[in-house]
Design an enzyme around this catalytic site. Structure first.
Site, short mmCIF file in Angstrom:
data_model
loop_
_atom_site.label_atom_id
_atom_site.label_comp_id
_atom_site.label_asym_id
_atom_site.label_seq_id
_atom_site.Cartn_x
_atom_site.Cartn_y
_atom_site.Cartn_z
N CYS A 2 17.42 9.43 -11.92
CA CYS A 2 17.26 9.32 -13.37
C CYS A 2 18.44 8.55 -13.93
O CYS A 2 19.38 8.23 -13.22
CB CYS A 2 17.25 10.71 -14.00
SG CYS A 2 16.03 11.80 -13.33
N ARG A 27 15.96 3.10 -13.30
CA ARG A 27 16.26 4.31 -12.52
C ARG A 27 15.19 5.37 -12.71
O ARG A 27 15.16 6.36 -11.99
CB ARG A 27 17.61 4.90 -12.94
CG ARG A 27 18.81 3.98 -12.71
CD ARG A 27 20.09 4.63 -13.21
NE ARG A 27 20.36 5.85 -12.48
CZ ARG A 27 21.01 5.88 -11.30
NH1 ARG A 27 21.43 4.76 -10.77
NH2 ARG A 27 21.22 7.02 -10.68
N TRP A 71 13.13 10.30 -13.87
CA TRP A 71 12.25 10.06 -12.72
C TRP A 71 11.97 11.45 -12.18
O TRP A 71 12.76 12.04 -11.47
CB TRP A 71 12.96 9.21 -11.67
CG TRP A 71 12.09 8.98 -10.47
CD1 TRP A 71 12.11 9.65 -9.29
CD2 TRP A 71 11.04 8.03 -10.36
NE1 TRP A 71 11.15 9.16 -8.45
CE2 TRP A 71 10.47 8.19 -9.07
CE3 TRP A 71 10.53 7.06 -11.20
CZ2 TRP A 71 9.42 7.41 -8.62
CZ3 TRP A 71 9.48 6.28 -10.76
CH2 TRP A 71 8.93 6.47 -9.49
N ASN A 97 21.17 14.19 -13.57
CA ASN A 97 20.53 13.34 -12.56
C ASN A 97 20.86 13.94 -11.20
O ASN A 97 22.04 14.12 -10.87
CB ASN A 97 21.05 11.91 -12.63
CG ASN A 97 20.58 11.09 -11.42
OD1 ASN A 97 19.48 11.29 -10.93
ND2 ASN A 97 21.46 10.22 -10.93
N GLY A 98 19.86 14.28 -10.44
CA GLY A 98 20.09 14.90 -9.13
C GLY A 98 19.08 16.00 -8.91
O GLY A 98 18.08 16.10 -9.64
N GLU A 466 2.44 -4.50 9.03
CA GLU A 466 3.32 -4.39 7.85
C GLU A 466 4.24 -5.60 7.75
O GLU A 466 4.46 -6.15 6.66
CB GLU A 466 4.12 -3.09 7.91
CG GLU A 466 5.10 -2.87 6.77
CD GLU A 466 4.49 -2.89 5.37
OE1 GLU A 466 5.26 -3.00 4.41
OE2 GLU A 466 3.25 -2.88 5.25
N LYS A 470 4.34 -8.02 4.47
CA LYS A 470 5.57 -8.28 3.71
C LYS A 470 5.76 -9.79 3.54
O LYS A 470 6.04 -10.30 2.46
CB LYS A 470 6.80 -7.67 4.41
CG LYS A 470 6.92 -6.17 4.24
CD LYS A 470 7.39 -5.71 2.91
CE LYS A 470 6.35 -5.29 1.92
NZ LYS A 470 5.33 -4.35 2.21
N GLU A 473 3.11 -11.25 1.18
CA GLU A 473 3.29 -10.84 -0.23
C GLU A 473 4.34 -11.69 -0.94
O GLU A 473 4.14 -12.12 -2.07
CB GLU A 473 3.74 -9.37 -0.30
CG GLU A 473 2.67 -8.34 -0.11
CD GLU A 473 3.25 -6.92 -0.13
OE1 GLU A 473 2.79 -6.10 -0.94
OE2 GLU A 473 4.16 -6.64 0.67
N HIS A 489 -8.68 -12.40 22.52
CA HIS A 489 -10.08 -12.34 22.07
C HIS A 489 -10.30 -13.19 20.82
O HIS A 489 -11.21 -12.91 20.03
CB HIS A 489 -10.49 -10.88 21.80
CG HIS A 489 -10.28 -9.98 22.99
ND1 HIS A 489 -10.83 -10.23 24.22
CD2 HIS A 489 -9.53 -8.86 23.12
CE1 HIS A 489 -10.45 -9.28 25.07
NE2 HIS A 489 -9.66 -8.45 24.45
N LYS A 588 2.47 -3.85 -8.82
CA LYS A 588 3.08 -2.74 -8.08
C LYS A 588 2.05 -1.66 -7.78
O LYS A 588 2.06 -1.00 -6.73
CB LYS A 588 4.23 -2.15 -8.89
CG LYS A 588 5.00 -1.07 -8.17
CD LYS A 588 5.71 -1.63 -6.95
CE LYS A 588 6.21 -0.60 -5.98
NZ LYS A 588 6.50 -1.14 -4.67
C1 BG6 Z 1 -0.27 -2.84 -4.13
C2 BG6 Z 1 1.24 -2.98 -4.01
O1 BG6 Z 1 -0.66 -3.15 -5.40
O2 BG6 Z 1 -0.68 -1.51 -3.83
C3 BG6 Z 1 1.62 -2.62 -2.58
O3 BG6 Z 1 1.64 -4.30 -4.31
C4 BG6 Z 1 1.13 -1.21 -2.25
O4 BG6 Z 1 3.02 -2.70 -2.44
C5 BG6 Z 1 -0.36 -1.04 -2.53
O5 BG6 Z 1 1.39 -0.93 -0.92
C6 BG6 Z 1 -0.74 0.44 -2.48
O6 BG6 Z 1 -0.07 1.12 -3.51
P1 BG6 Z 1 0.19 2.70 -3.50
O7 BG6 Z 1 0.98 2.93 -4.74
O8 BG6 Z 1 -1.14 3.36 -3.53
O9 BG6 Z 1 0.95 3.04 -2.26
#
Ligand code: BG6
Length: 593
Positions: A2, A27, A71, A97-98, A466, A470, A473, A489, A588
């Site tokens: 937080c 935060r 948070w 915060n904590g 993954e 990354k 993205e 294959h 996000k």
């Molecule tokens: C996408 C994000 O919109 O959703 C990814 O850009 C994320 O980073 C994916 O992995 C799934 O999101 P969440 O919040 O359900 O884990």
């Protein structure tokens, strides 16, 4: 994580508090509040963003105040759970915060002494505990109260009629911004840079008394001097703690995230386990998720099948909504960082509609998924700002290890050694982070290509997926993750000098087969970069570039390998000048189907 702030001086506190809080929303931003002390303490708080609260808060007269942007960890975002928290008479006011690990015990003790609690938070015990010892000397009362507190904290405390702020820290940051006849308090530098660049950092177990003209700090009851620092950062730099992008900052936070996530489970004695019924005779396990969380679910499949020896099905949440059948006996887990991804929520509603008990692994307290679920396992990654998920992925892996371990059917000595190594993972991850420079060098080569394969076997197959995600993205390179055994294959047709292959090599029963795959790829002239355990001469001779990671138990190799792949993607995108934190066309959390 937080954000907390405080102000004492000759300015009206309200606008200062709101401005400082707005600078700390990276935060935590699910709820916020301020308290301004005039003749009495006035508190305004709600489950809204700082700007929204500022708009509706009436003018509060007073040149002393505290504030908080939250948070949530204990108690979902709501007006009553938002900070600041007061004691009953409303004389003592606290922002924190904590995490207070022994809050339930303290709450019971205080309730027996007649204190009345209104929120679900751990923090609310603090103003009541301080009130127990308060006789006008706020510093003494805070110091005595904190002797009973177990856990982490950065706090600011004010008391009606008392022209000072008392602050303290243990394992959470707090700074004082020094002004002229005024002082500012905050969790972090960005909050106060509009007002001063003279900053004092408190150290663990410090207790400070802040007035408009002075700052006195004690540790263990003895007065201590803390150095004044001059800050040259811009506000934005400071929010990233000096890192160029939030993604790199979040990658570097992972040792702490592992400690916090595992620490949270241990401290709360959260007897987490696969089935919340405690029923050891597990049916099948179904794990659903999207994006990076789906790759965590896939790693979870390997973890659970290896340790618990029960079949695990993983499904993409978006696809599950069109097919897939469930049985109420299935242990059903949904993994979602944000807790708001539409595909995951739709799958949860369907599962519940079919009588399944649904557990969720999520990073956001109070998220829709946490409210829908029958059981919630929180990760403690803190807010993840960068669109590309990094620290939340590692925190999800920690939750999946923690879910499986109590159910493992392996020899007790092996179980002990796994738990020992789990606790050492923060150090291992730090060793990977310390190799950032050599990974950045390697990324310079990779940035030249437009098509790249990532391959792995066994528990490192989802890690290869993954790694490819990354890179896709944030660097806009067409990257494809593939099980190494599948190359022959089809994908082999695409290999050649212009198509490098990143091979994620586990030190487990897949090693020999990975060696063969690498030889087959080399035979088709693709450059090979291998992520491999320290000092593997054999692979070194075979491939173009080696990124070595510390040796760990094979079941933990996804942790160190993923961090290396996160850095590789980050520096490749940087080399290509991409907007790393907010890549085009992505969000996000996707709240639409
Ligand atoms: C996408 C994000 O919109 O959703 C990814 O850009 C994320 O980073 C994916 O992995 C799934 O999101 P969440 O919040 O359900 O884990």
């Amino acid at each position: 994580m937080c954000g907390i702030v405080g102000y004492i001086g000759d300015k009206q506190a309200q606008p200062v508090l709101f401005n400082c809080l707005a600078r700390l929303e990276y935060r935590g931003y699910d709820s916020c509040g301020i308290a301004v002390a005039g003749s009495e303490v006035k508190v305004f708080k709600d489950a809204v963003r700082v700007k929204a609260l500022e708009k509706v808060t009436p003018k509060l007269a007073g040149t002393l105040g505290i504030g908080h942007t939250r948070w949530a960890t204990h108690g979902e975002p709501s007006r009553v759970n938002a900070h600041p928290h007061l004691d009953c008479p409303g004389k003592i006011c606290v922002v924190h915060n904590g995490i207070i690990n022994n809050y339930q015990k303290l709450r019971q003790k205080l309730a027996r002494a007649g204190h009345h609690f209104v929120s679900e938070t751990d923090t609310e015990v603090l103003p009541h505990l301080v009130e127990e010892y308060y006789d006008g000397n706020l510093e003494m009362a805070v110091s005595r109260a904190l002797q009973e507190v177990e856990g982490s904290y950065a706090i600011v405390v004010l008391a009606v009629g008392n022209r000072e702020l008392v602050i303290a820290r243990r394992d959470s940051p707090i700074i004082v911004g020094l002004g002229d006849r005024e002082n500012y308090i905050a969790s972090d530098v960005p909050a106060i840079l509009d007002y001063t660049s003279r900053v004092v950092y408190l150290e663990d177990n410090d207790i400070g008394v802040v007035t408009a003209n002075s700052l006195q700090i004690k540790n263990g009851g003895a007065e201590v001097a803390r150095k004044e620092h001059k800050i040259s950062w811009t506000v934005e730099d400071a929010q990233k703690a000096g890192y160029e992008y939030f993604m790199l900052k979040e990658i570097h936070e992972q040792p702490k995230v592992i400690r916090d996530t595992i620490g949270g489970y241990v401290a709360e004695g959260e007897a987490v386990g696969l089935a919340d019924s405690g029923d050891f005779d597990l049916g099948d396990v179904l794990i659903l998720a999207s994006g990076t969380s789906y790759h965590a679910a896939l790693v979870g499949k390997y973890i659970i099948e290896e340790l618990v020896r029960t079949p695990v099905r993983t499904e993409l949440a978006s696809e599950f909504n069109y097919c897939g059948c469930t049985s109420p006996r299935s242990v059903t887990i949904v993994v979602t960082q944000s807790g708001e991804t539409a595909d995951a929520l739709k799958a949860m509603k369907r599962l519940k509609g079919e009588g399944c008990r649904v557990s969720v692994i999520t990073n956001v307290v109070g998220s829709t998924a946490s409210r829908l679920a029958d059981r919630v396992i929180y990760t403690r990654a803190g807010p993840e700002i960068s669109v590309a998920a990094t620290k939340s992925f590692l925190a999800q892996l920690m939750a999946l290890y923690w879910l499986a371990l109590p159910y493992s059917k392996i020899d007790i000595r092996r179980l002990d050694s796994l738990i020992t190594e789990l606790r050492q993972l923060p150090g291992k991850v730090q060793q990977v982070l310390d190799r950032e420079g050599s990974i950045a060098e390697c990324a310079k080569q990779l940035a030249k290509f437009d098509n790249i394969f990532f391959v792995g076997r066994g528990i490192n197959y989802p890690v290869a997926l993954e790694g490819a995600l990354k890179l896709k993205e944030i660097s806009y390179i067409h990257a494809e993750g593939c099980a190494a055994g599948e190359l022959k294959h089809g994908p082999f047709a695409l290999l050649g000098k212009e198509v490098p292959v990143v091979a994620v090599v586990g030190n487990d029963n897949t090693y020999e087969a990975m060696l063969t795959s690498i030889k087959e790829v080399k035979a088709r002239h693709s450059p090979v970069i291998a992520i491999v355990g320290n000092g593997d001469g054999e692979i070194e001779e075979l491939v173009n570039t080696v990124i070595s990671v510390p040796k760990v138990e094979p079941i933990f190799s996804p942790v160190v390998n993923t961090v290396a792949l996160q850095l590789l993607a980050y520096y490749t995108a940087k080399e290509r000048g991409c907007p790393i934190d907010f890549p085009r066309n992505l969000a996000k959390s996707v709240t639409v189907e």
